[in-house]
Scaffold this motif. Sequence first.
Motif: not given
Length: 401
Positions: A8, A298, A326
Amino acid sequence: MNDYKLLTPGPLTTTRTVKERMLFDHCTWDDDYKAITQRIRAELVELAHCDPSHYTAVLMQGSGTFGVESVITSVVGKDEKVLLCTNGAYGDRQVKICEHAGVRYVRYAEPYDRIPSAARVAELLDADPTITHVSMIHSETTSGLLNDIEDVARVAKSRARTVMVDAMSSFGGVDIPVEEWGIDFLVSSANKCIQGVPGFSFIIANRDALEASRGKARSLSLDLYDQWRGLEDGRGKWRYTSPTHVVLAFAKALDEMRAEGGLPARAARYALNNRLLIARMAKLGFSTYLTDHQGPIITTFLYPEGTDFDFSDMYAFIKERGYAIYPGKLTDEETFRLGNIGEIYADDIERVTTLFAEYMDARGLLEAACGAADLAEALARMDAAGADIKAEAPDNVKLAA
């Protein structure tokens, strides 16, 4: 022991030694504790490549959003106006902050897969001389996009505007020469790339701009100027009760970052993780949402075409085997996100992508998603895609914990 690691953008997986530092109870008035606070402040200014006679660091209790709200509501006066450059949920959040606090703003919004243009910012500033501040996100984790804060900041500074940057998930993982680029206020958080735990945010602030904010704050507890004066006058004493355990953990995280090789080594590890992740996932049929401006923090992945893909089922499968990921944050696309910061290495990226392959195989989705006849073929393709990336890893990057 954790049952799983976090993929995450923060909170993220931390080392055992960082967590263990929180076993000690400290008094907020203690000189040793205040010295730790002062050392953290000095090291943050150094990480930002700032002259300490020009810049300072202010620590603020609460999450990263507390820090962002502190800056916006403390720095933009009642007779001033901020240009908000947005292209994701965290830019949208700044709009909400302004609306709740009664901060005057103008919004320049781009789609979630495009970056704000410095040229357009210049046009907006030239057309509206009442705009006094410019604010934007650096790493917009809604999509994984990395915005061009350098060019926007230079445009704003050339027009004598105050520049504010939310670098929540990028500071410490992407090099940001704050003073050179003309950023007046940069906000980040303890539980991001420096790999501490949640509990406070921090602001790298231009001293002159900070002085100019005196008396503008719309909040008592989030008053950035008063928070700074408290830390300065008290030689590290926080204005109100500080998160002592979190501060101790953060000091340890800074030590571990330095031992790893500092920001260059940390940034190189994250970048390697990201490249390896994207390359291996592509061989499974997972393409990225972004085609340009992909950041190293990310990544948003699209569901594979032609498959009956179930995110909740896949999430549970992956989590049971050691990794939490996520969900997507887009409203118009079916996506999920994988972060690669924190105490995560190339070895973890290989393991979690292998789990994705095993999941696709177990659910009968493998051939439809990527054309592989069986799991062995899929893994061979993934290994081949990642081999060159790992071979090019700089000497200062560890591939496993």
